[in-house]
Design a protein around this motif. Structure first.
Motif, mmCIF file in Angstrom:
data_model
loop_
_atom_site.group_PDB
_atom_site.id
_atom_site.type_symbol
_atom_site.label_atom_id
_atom_site.label_comp_id
_atom_site.label_asym_id
_atom_site.label_seq_id
_atom_site.Cartn_x
_atom_site.Cartn_y
_atom_site.Cartn_z
ATOM 1 N N TRP A 49 0.846 -1.184 0.000
ATOM 2 C CA TRP A 49 0.000 0.000 0.000
ATOM 3 C C TRP A 49 0.881 1.232 0.000
ATOM 4 O O TRP A 49 2.022 1.143 0.416
ATOM 5 C CB TRP A 49 -0.968 -0.011 1.195
ATOM 6 N N PRO A 50 0.421 2.359 -0.484
ATOM 7 C CA PRO A 50 -0.811 2.544 -1.238
ATOM 8 C C PRO A 50 -0.683 1.896 -2.609
ATOM 9 O O PRO A 50 0.410 1.794 -3.159
ATOM 10 C CB PRO A 50 -0.940 4.064 -1.350
ATOM 11 N N VAL A 51 -1.786 1.438 -3.143
ATOM 12 C CA VAL A 51 -1.797 0.741 -4.430
ATOM 13 C C VAL A 51 -1.821 1.794 -5.535
ATOM 14 O O VAL A 51 -2.875 2.271 -5.930
ATOM 15 C CB VAL A 51 -3.003 -0.215 -4.545
ATOM 16 N N LYS A 70 -2.617 -18.253 -4.796
ATOM 17 C CA LYS A 70 -3.820 -19.073 -4.645
ATOM 18 C C LYS A 70 -5.016 -18.433 -5.353
ATOM 19 O O LYS A 70 -5.846 -19.114 -5.929
ATOM 20 C CB LYS A 70 -4.129 -19.278 -3.168
ATOM 21 N N ALA A 71 -5.122 -17.125 -5.264
ATOM 22 C CA ALA A 71 -6.231 -16.393 -5.881
ATOM 23 C C ALA A 71 -5.707 -15.039 -6.357
ATOM 24 O O ALA A 71 -4.596 -14.637 -6.020
ATOM 25 C CB ALA A 71 -7.362 -16.203 -4.877
ATOM 26 N N LYS A 72 -6.540 -14.350 -7.114
ATOM 27 C CA LYS A 72 -6.185 -13.008 -7.553
ATOM 28 C C LYS A 72 -6.021 -12.107 -6.327
ATOM 29 O O LYS A 72 -6.689 -12.299 -5.320
ATOM 30 C CB LYS A 72 -7.279 -12.444 -8.453
ATOM 31 N N PRO A 73 -5.146 -11.120 -6.427
ATOM 32 C CA PRO A 73 -4.984 -10.185 -5.312
ATOM 33 C C PRO A 73 -6.299 -9.475 -4.992
ATOM 34 O O PRO A 73 -7.100 -9.199 -5.878
ATOM 35 C CB PRO A 73 -3.957 -9.177 -5.827
ATOM 36 N N SER A 74 -6.510 -9.223 -3.720
ATOM 37 C CA SER A 74 -7.682 -8.448 -3.332
ATOM 38 C C SER A 74 -7.226 -7.039 -2.982
ATOM 39 O O SER A 74 -6.146 -6.834 -2.432
ATOM 40 C CB SER A 74 -8.393 -9.088 -2.144
ATOM 41 N N VAL A 75 -8.051 -6.072 -3.326
ATOM 42 C CA VAL A 75 -7.743 -4.674 -3.040
ATOM 43 C C VAL A 75 -8.848 -4.118 -2.156
ATOM 44 O O VAL A 75 -10.028 -4.248 -2.471
ATOM 45 C CB VAL A 75 -7.623 -3.837 -4.331
ATOM 46 N N PHE A 78 -10.151 2.525 1.733
ATOM 47 C CA PHE A 78 -10.364 3.107 3.055
ATOM 48 C C PHE A 78 -11.738 2.718 3.581
ATOM 49 O O PHE A 78 -12.746 2.845 2.892
ATOM 50 C CB PHE A 78 -10.242 4.633 2.988
ATOM 51 N N GLY A 79 -11.764 2.203 4.790
ATOM 52 C CA GLY A 79 -13.024 1.822 5.417
ATOM 53 C C GLY A 79 -13.459 0.402 5.108
ATOM 54 O O GLY A 79 -14.341 -0.128 5.759
ATOM 55 N N ASP A 80 -12.820 -0.257 4.118
ATOM 56 C CA ASP A 80 -13.184 -1.630 3.779
ATOM 57 C C ASP A 80 -12.524 -2.619 4.730
ATOM 58 O O ASP A 80 -13.178 -3.291 5.498
ATOM 59 C CB ASP A 80 -12.761 -1.976 2.349
ATOM 60 N N CYS A 81 -11.217 -2.716 4.635
ATOM 61 C CA CYS A 81 -10.491 -3.687 5.443
ATOM 62 C C CYS A 81 -9.194 -3.094 5.955
ATOM 63 O O CYS A 81 -8.253 -3.802 6.247
ATOM 64 C CB CYS A 81 -10.215 -4.952 4.635
ATOM 65 N N GLN A 82 -9.152 -1.798 6.045
ATOM 66 C CA GLN A 82 -7.923 -1.134 6.447
ATOM 67 C C GLN A 82 -7.728 -1.149 7.953
ATOM 68 O O GLN A 82 -8.673 -1.042 8.726
ATOM 69 C CB GLN A 82 -7.939 0.325 5.984
ATOM 70 N N ASP A 83 -6.474 -1.271 8.359
ATOM 71 C CA ASP A 83 -6.119 -1.027 9.745
ATOM 72 C C ASP A 83 -6.183 0.484 9.946
ATOM 73 O O ASP A 83 -6.133 1.256 8.994
ATOM 74 C CB ASP A 83 -4.697 -1.513 10.038
ATOM 75 N N ASP A 84 -6.242 0.905 11.184
ATOM 76 C CA ASP A 84 -6.352 2.336 11.467
ATOM 77 C C ASP A 84 -5.183 3.143 10.921
ATOM 78 O O ASP A 84 -5.331 4.295 10.578
ATOM 79 C CB ASP A 84 -6.470 2.570 12.972
ATOM 80 N N LYS A 86 -3.472 2.624 8.194
ATOM 81 C CA LYS A 86 -3.326 2.541 6.744
ATOM 82 C C LYS A 86 -4.554 3.179 6.101
ATOM 83 O O LYS A 86 -5.608 2.585 6.061
ATOM 84 C CB LYS A 86 -3.206 1.092 6.292
ATOM 85 N N ASP A 87 -4.380 4.392 5.624
ATOM 86 C CA ASP A 87 -5.541 5.096 5.075
ATOM 87 C C ASP A 87 -5.532 5.129 3.549
ATOM 88 O O ASP A 87 -6.167 5.960 2.947
ATOM 89 C CB ASP A 87 -5.627 6.508 5.646
ATOM 90 N N ALA A 88 -4.809 4.215 2.931
ATOM 91 C CA ALA A 88 -4.742 4.151 1.476
ATOM 92 C C ALA A 88 -5.117 2.745 1.025
ATOM 93 O O ALA A 88 -5.039 1.803 1.797
ATOM 94 C CB ALA A 88 -3.329 4.491 1.015
ATOM 95 N N PRO A 89 -5.539 2.590 -0.222
ATOM 96 C CA PRO A 89 -5.882 1.258 -0.714
ATOM 97 C C PRO A 89 -4.725 0.269 -0.527
ATOM 98 O O PRO A 89 -3.568 0.611 -0.724
ATOM 99 C CB PRO A 89 -6.153 1.474 -2.200
ATOM 100 N N GLN A 90 -5.070 -0.935 -0.129
ATOM 101 C CA GLN A 90 -4.089 -1.981 0.140
ATOM 102 C C GLN A 90 -4.392 -3.198 -0.725
ATOM 103 O O GLN A 90 -5.544 -3.592 -0.862
ATOM 104 C CB GLN A 90 -4.154 -2.379 1.612
ATOM 105 N N GLN A 91 -3.354 -3.780 -1.299
ATOM 106 C CA GLN A 91 -3.493 -5.002 -2.105
ATOM 107 C C GLN A 91 -2.876 -6.160 -1.329
ATOM 108 O O GLN A 91 -1.744 -6.066 -0.866
ATOM 109 C CB GLN A 91 -2.785 -4.831 -3.438
#
Length: 116
Positions: A49-51, A70-75, A78-84, A86-91
């Motif tokens: 991150w950031p992506v 195993k699978a395609k990367p997930s992205v 903010f607000g989806d699966c971020q830790d506090d 990390k405020d940017a998109p994470q892959q």
């Protein structure tokens, strides 16, 4: 070879080995690229991150070394699966391997990250 230089912290515990990298150099820590690799007994998780820009190449480059994940990367945004902190998109990408091959996977990852 990583597209940018990272400063790594390595932590080992009973769950595995964690490589936590932050972009090296004068970059603002708030906007710096981050990379985390967690190697457990039978799987590896890569998070970047950031992506944006060249950091998006890391997953493809690691796949050339370890094979397909195993699978395609997930992205997550903010607000989806971020830790506090990390405020940017994470892959996030998951690879699985046989436990007996862990030392080989660990060696390949260390070489990829530029850690001796």
């Amino acid at each position: 070879m990583l597209p940018v230089k990272f400063d790594f912290t390595i932590n080992e515990d009973r769950r595995g080995t964690n490589f936590e990298g932050v972009e090296a150099g004068p970059a603002d820590p708030e906007g710096a690229f981050n990379l985390t690799v967690r190697i457990a007994r039978d799987h590896l998780v890569l998070s970047v991150w950031p992506v944006k820009g060249e950091i998006t190449q890391v997953t493809d480059q690691l796949a050339q070394i370890l094979g397909s994940p195993k699978a395609k990367p997930s992205v997550c945004g903010f607000g989806d699966c971020q830790d506090d902190d990390k405020d940017a998109p994470q892959q996030t990408t998951l690879w699985e391997f046989y436990p007996a091959t862990r030392p080989e996977v660990l060696a390949k990852v260390k070489t990829f990250l530029g850690i001796s």
